[in-house]
Design a protein around this motif. Structure first.
Motif, mmCIF file in Angstrom:
data_model
loop_
_atom_site.group_PDB
_atom_site.id
_atom_site.type_symbol
_atom_site.label_atom_id
_atom_site.label_comp_id
_atom_site.label_asym_id
_atom_site.label_seq_id
_atom_site.Cartn_x
_atom_site.Cartn_y
_atom_site.Cartn_z
ATOM 1 N N VAL A 142 0.812 -1.209 0.000
ATOM 2 C CA VAL A 142 0.000 0.000 0.000
ATOM 3 C C VAL A 142 0.847 1.262 0.000
ATOM 4 O O VAL A 142 0.348 2.347 -0.288
ATOM 5 N N SER A 143 2.108 1.142 0.350
ATOM 6 C CA SER A 143 2.957 2.337 0.402
ATOM 7 C C SER A 143 3.966 2.372 -0.738
ATOM 8 O O SER A 143 4.929 3.136 -0.682
ATOM 9 N N ASN A 144 3.763 1.556 -1.754
ATOM 10 C CA ASN A 144 4.644 1.590 -2.920
ATOM 11 C C ASN A 144 3.778 1.796 -4.155
ATOM 12 O O ASN A 144 3.587 0.902 -4.971
ATOM 13 N N LEU A 145 3.236 3.009 -4.248
ATOM 14 C CA LEU A 145 2.319 3.319 -5.339
ATOM 15 C C LEU A 145 3.094 3.782 -6.562
ATOM 16 O O LEU A 145 3.980 4.630 -6.476
ATOM 17 N N TYR B 57 8.711 10.556 5.043
ATOM 18 C CA TYR B 57 9.669 9.672 4.398
ATOM 19 C C TYR B 57 9.378 8.204 4.687
ATOM 20 O O TYR B 57 10.084 7.323 4.214
ATOM 21 N N GLN B 58 8.352 7.943 5.475
ATOM 22 C CA GLN B 58 7.872 6.588 5.695
ATOM 23 C C GLN B 58 6.358 6.621 5.598
ATOM 24 O O GLN B 58 5.708 7.477 6.189
ATOM 25 N N SER B 59 5.791 5.689 4.874
ATOM 26 C CA SER B 59 4.345 5.694 4.691
ATOM 27 C C SER B 59 3.709 4.346 4.986
ATOM 28 O O SER B 59 2.490 4.211 4.862
ATOM 29 N N GLY B 60 4.505 3.348 5.364
ATOM 30 C CA GLY B 60 3.923 2.029 5.569
ATOM 31 C C GLY B 60 4.518 1.289 6.742
ATOM 32 O O GLY B 60 5.605 1.601 7.236
ATOM 33 N N SER C 156 -0.754 0.581 5.746
ATOM 34 C CA SER C 156 -0.542 2.020 5.757
ATOM 35 C C SER C 156 -0.153 2.495 7.146
ATOM 36 O O SER C 156 -0.651 1.992 8.159
ATOM 37 N N ALA C 157 0.742 3.480 7.199
ATOM 38 C CA ALA C 157 1.217 3.999 8.483
ATOM 39 C C ALA C 157 0.341 5.117 9.029
ATOM 40 O O ALA C 157 0.627 5.643 10.102
ATOM 41 N N PHE C 158 -0.736 5.468 8.330
ATOM 42 C CA PHE C 158 -1.585 6.571 8.766
ATOM 43 C C PHE C 158 -2.937 6.029 9.207
ATOM 44 O O PHE C 158 -3.616 5.320 8.459
ATOM 45 N N ASN C 159 -3.326 6.377 10.432
ATOM 46 C CA ASN C 159 -4.612 5.930 10.957
ATOM 47 C C ASN C 159 -5.731 6.545 10.114
ATOM 48 O O ASN C 159 -5.909 7.758 10.099
ATOM 49 N N PRO C 160 -6.521 5.733 9.403
ATOM 50 C CA PRO C 160 -7.514 6.298 8.488
ATOM 51 C C PRO C 160 -8.716 6.916 9.192
ATOM 52 O O PRO C 160 -9.480 7.645 8.561
ATOM 53 N N SER D 188 18.336 -7.774 12.596
ATOM 54 C CA SER D 188 17.330 -6.897 13.189
ATOM 55 C C SER D 188 17.175 -5.667 12.304
ATOM 56 O O SER D 188 18.117 -5.260 11.614
ATOM 57 N N LEU D 189 15.987 -5.104 12.352
ATOM 58 C CA LEU D 189 15.693 -3.923 11.553
ATOM 59 C C LEU D 189 14.746 -3.022 12.328
ATOM 60 O O LEU D 189 13.737 -3.481 12.856
ATOM 61 N N LYS D 190 15.092 -1.742 12.413
ATOM 62 C CA LYS D 190 14.227 -0.744 13.040
ATOM 63 C C LYS D 190 14.031 0.395 12.057
ATOM 64 O O LYS D 190 14.987 0.873 11.439
ATOM 65 N N GLN D 191 12.780 0.831 11.940
ATOM 66 C CA GLN D 191 12.439 1.896 10.998
ATOM 67 C C GLN D 191 11.419 2.802 11.659
ATOM 68 O O GLN D 191 10.448 2.321 12.239
ATOM 69 N N GLY D 192 11.662 4.112 11.592
ATOM 70 C CA GLY D 192 10.743 5.026 12.245
ATOM 71 C C GLY D 192 10.762 6.415 11.653
ATOM 72 O O GLY D 192 11.732 6.831 11.004
ATOM 73 N N ASN D 193 9.672 7.135 11.878
ATOM 74 C CA ASN D 193 9.525 8.515 11.403
ATOM 75 C C ASN D 193 8.849 9.322 12.508
ATOM 76 O O ASN D 193 7.773 8.969 12.978
ATOM 77 N N ILE D 194 9.503 10.395 12.947
ATOM 78 C CA ILE D 194 8.952 11.299 13.955
ATOM 79 C C ILE D 194 8.866 12.686 13.339
ATOM 80 O O ILE D 194 9.845 13.182 12.773
#
Length: 857
Positions: free
Chosen positions: A239-242, A262-265, A272-276, A431-437
């Motif tokens: 959903v985040s690779n349109l 810079y992060q959407s998923g 999706s990373a956004f609460n609809p 391990s992998l960590k990914q975040g956007n603030i």
């Protein structure tokens, strides 16, 4: 004061006489209900009990003094609707009935024309109906106090009460006022499902509060919904690779509350990373973007949460087979509110069928095959993955003219992954960590004579950390990718008239990107930090003709891009980039409209995929900055024109488009064949057409969309220099239907597209072993194609009212209803140990069910 002429005095006298006669007639023809009740009490020695507000100001014809009591009581019921109940031989009570029969006529208050097809919604229930050809509607047994919402495209919404429409008083006339929007908010057509609309500027708007149902979905998510629209696809089902009109995902500008994301998923883009449910207003623009916006050479996706205050606490909570969430808006003071949302996955406690399907798609180690050889080693894996996101928004209305907003969002993904062989010996640990603030604020003000100003700024930080420990090889790989960006924008908007406005503004953006890599064997370490600053001015004129047939928006943006002197790379830049914008639409008549859109855009941030340092074969993208050398600034030019037919129940639209994007690198286009390319710089050109037909009724909607897309690369340094783009999906078809009945919403759909191109090794000579290390010999780039993709989806949602204020919904959906195996991508890598070519096939999601239950209050 001059004296009245004799003729004037005669006319005045006649007028007063007529008024007197009319008043006398009213006085003699009608009596007040209170007076009649007093007469009956005196005449029949009885007493009435009633609420004063129920009888005040009620007039009715008088009755004969010889009328019996029963006749008088029936007379009162007939003319007032009040029910007369006998308590005993002397006492009676008058009460209003609990339900009414209502009716009305909906008219245009400008032309006094009846409005057919207007929607009448009984608030608090699922009841909806539309007016007939005469603008009339009727309803039986409507509870007193019920409010009805009356709406029709192009008119202001109006709320009336059941009492106002009491059929005993006759069918009332309801006058709808014309709705005058700001020019960029004019709606052309509501299509596919409720809450999804096409605007006159060609963009697509989604209102999540009104959103209906799409096949395979149980949440109103724009990143999933967008894929139902022509010209938009996700070639890897995320959903985040349109891919919008053949572009890559990093060429989409995604804004949340005006903040670049810079992060959407979550879950590698599957969620999706956004609460609809807190995001209530989304706009997607493929072309003809406003000059306010820079960046994003393929599209703009702008997401905004509710921006007005509420008078009571509202919110909701829900759960599905992946995560649970809660959201709400709380009044703090009369002019202050606080919004919040929070969501977290729960797969670290229990694994659902949906989660297992996602895992199977993401970690497809079993799809690694050694060409011509059977698998000799079985691998087992253990993954621990979870995600969460939460957001806050502070709303402060100082007064009607000055408003302040402050927004915050945090989204995180965390994954640990262990791989063992058949003997339970640990072979890989990662391990992998990914975040956007992000945090952003806006101050908007309305001044004199239609002048508005807006000051907004934001800071956003994206970070991805990965560690991979190949135990058997004694190799440790650590990578870190960070993006920090700050921006400040000031804009003015002046409305000369209701038809003409002028927008001007300035924007400053500073973007910093860091990439750190550390490999233990062979020893390698790299730490690169780059910064780019841009100063942009923009100006735009928007015009709408008085008859609303012509809508025009002409604008331009001038960007000054520079590398800071103290952080300039080996090839810095200092350049101006002009970006004209064009947006024209014209209604030929009540049904047909034409449109012409064009734009120049540019961007300095891109994503690269480096499979030489991959994360267990999981595609891991890193953000990088343009450097004016190996990765220049990407620049696009786009032109599209279309024609549409809209009869409210039937929509047809045909659009042709052309787009060219220069300054791309083979490293940013998702080529997954190591050694095939070496970062060559080139361009791609897309030519295509989009078609959509949508037939709607009161309870159903069905549609068919088709996209033709010819997308070719041009790299001067390659042979051949022209070949199909990785996103060259020539034919795409979406067929779907939804149906609503008594709170039930049902949807089913079919998605098809032709296979994407890929590059096969030379079957006669697959490996070049004359060099060290050996490399794969490939055929001509993208000269092969995968099999066609086809998937069927279905969903059902039931909505109900738990109380006057609390509503609920339960839904179920299935992606890939028939569990069809689709190959999304195929690429190759060389096993240096035994000099064989390994084939990696990435499959689609299998049968993927989901279920949700939600409560709203």
């Amino acid at each position: 004061m001059p004296k009245a002429t004799p003729k004037a005095r005669i006319l005045l006298g006649c007028l007063l006489l007529l008024l007197g006669i009319q008043s006398f007639g009213q006085a003699t023809d009608n009596v007040t209900l209170r007076a009649l009740l007093e007469q009956l009490e005196s005449r029949h020695d009885i007493r009435f009990s009633y609420a004063n507000q129920d009888v005040d100001q009620i007039f009715l014809p008088p009755i004969s003094e010889n009328s019996p009591l029963t006749g008088a009581l029936n007379h009162i019921n007939l003319y007032t609707g009040l029910k007369v109940q006998k308590i005993n031989s002397r006492y009676y009570s008058l009460v209003l009935p609990t339900a009414l029969n209502i009716c009305g006529f909906v008219l245009d208050n400008f032309g006094k024309n009846t409005v057919s097809g207007a929607t009448i919604e009984v608030l608090g229930t699922e009841t909806k109906l539309i007016t007939d050809a005469q603008g009339k509607f009727e309803l039986q047994n409507v509870a007193r106090g019920t409010q009805l919402l009356i709406r029709f495209l192009g008119f202001k919404r109006q709320v009336v009460t059941a009492e106002e429409l009491d059929a005993q008083k006759g069918c009332q006339r309801i006058m709808l006022a014309k709705k005058y929007h700001k020019l960029d908010e004019v709606i052309l057509y509501e299509f596919l499902t409720t809450g999804l609309r096409k605007k006159t500027d060609g963009s697509i708007e989604m209102d999540t509060e009104e959103f209906g149902l799409l096949p395979g979905l149980i949440e109103p998510d724009i990143l999933q919904t967008a894929q139902a629209l022509p010209g938009i696809r996700s070639i890897d089902e995320s959903v985040s690779n349109l891919n919008v009109r053949g572009g890559t995902n990093d060429q989409n500008l995604i804004l949340w509350e005006g903040i670049k994301m810079y992060q959407s998923g979550h879950f590698f883009g599957l969620i999706s990373a956004f609460n609809p449910y807190l995001t209530d207003h989304v706009v997607l623009t493929k072309n003809g973007t406003s000059a306010r916006y820079g960046d994003g050479v393929s599209s703009l996706i702008s997401l905004k949460t509710r921006n007005h205050l509420v008078d009571r606490f509202t919110g909701g909570a829900g759960i599905n087979l992946i995560n649970g969430d809660v959201f709400g808006q709380v009044p703090l003071r009369q002019n202050m509110d606080l919004q919040f949302s929070a969501r977290r996955s729960f797969n670290d406690f229990v694994n659902s069928p949906t989660y297992n399907s996602f895992v199977e798609k993401t970690f497809q180690d079993t799809d690694v095959r050694i060409a011509g050889l059977p698998r000799e080693i079985e691998r087992r894996s253990n993954e621990d993955f979870h995600f969460y996101d939460f957001s806050l928004k502070y709303l402060w209305d100082l007064n009607d003219s000055h408003k302040f907003r402050l927004s915050f969002i945090n989204m995180q993904n965390e994954l640990s992954y262990e791989e063992t062989d058949a003997s339970d010996v640990l072979t890989n640990e990662s391990s992998l960590k990914q975040g956007n603030i992000s945090v952003g604020g806006q101050w908007s003000s309305t001044w004199f004579n239609g002048l508005q100003t807006r000051l907004e700024g934001y800071y956003t930080r994206y970070e991805m950390l990965s560690n991979s420990d190949k135990v058997q090889d004694n190799q440790l790989l650590a990578q870190k990718n960070t993006v920090e960006e700050a921006a400040l924008t000031f804009s003015t908007e002046y409305a000369f008239t209701e038809q003409l406005r002028w927008v001007n503004g300035y924007q400053f953006v500073e973007s910093g990107v860091g990439n750190f890599t550390n490999v233990s064997l062979p020893p390698f370490k790299s730490d690169i930090k780059e910064v780019v600053r841009s100063h942009s001015v923009f100006s735009e004129m928007a015009y709408s003709s008085p008859n609303e047939k012509l809508h025009a928006r002409l604008g331009a943006r001038l960007n000054y891009i520079q590398s800071p002197d103290n952080l300039v790379s080996a090839n810095g830049f200092d350049t101006f980039i002009p970006e004209p914008r064009l947006n024209l639409s014209y209604k030929l008549n009540d049904y047909w409209a034409v449109q012409l859109l064009g734009e120049f855009k540019s961007q300095t941030t891109n994503q690269v995929i480096d499979l030489k340092q991959n994360f267990l074969g999981i595609e891991k993208r890193r953000w990088v900055l343009s450097d004016n050398d190996s990765l220049p600034i990407s620049k696009s030019r786009q032109l599209s024109s279309g024609i549409s037919y809209d009869s409210k129940s039937l929509y047809m639209g045909l659009t042709g488009f052309w787009k060219k994007v220069k300054g791309i690198s083979t490293n940013t286009q998702g080529f997954q064949n190591p050694g095939q390319f070496n970062g060559e710089v080139g361009e791609y050109t897309v030519k295509g057409a989009e078609f959509l037909i949508n037939k709607k009724g009161a309870r159903y909607s069905t549609w068919l969309s088709y996209t033709f897309n010819q997308n070719d690369y041009y790299f001067e340094d390659l042979d051949p220099s022209t070949f199909p783009n990785n996103q060259d999906i020539r034919h795409s078809v979406n067929l779907a239907a939804t149906y609503n009945l008594n709170g039930w919403q049902i949807g089913a759909g079919l998605n098809y597209h032709s296979g994407r191109p890929y590059t096969q090794p030379d079957s006669d000579d697959p490996i070049n072993s004359t060099i060290f290390p050996s490399q794969i010999n490939y055929n001509s780039p993208n000269s092969s194609r995968l099999d066609d993709y086809i998937r069927a989806d279905a969903s059902v949602v039931y909505k109900l009212n738990l109380s006057a204020r609390v509503k609920a919904s339960a839904g179920a959906s299935v992606l890939n209803l028939f569990n069809k195996t689709n190959i999304l991508n195929t690429y190759y890598r060389l096993n240096q140990d035994n000099q064989t070519v390994e084939t990696i096939r990435q499959g689609s999601l299998g049968f993927t069910p989901n279920f949700s239950f939600r409560v709203y209050f």
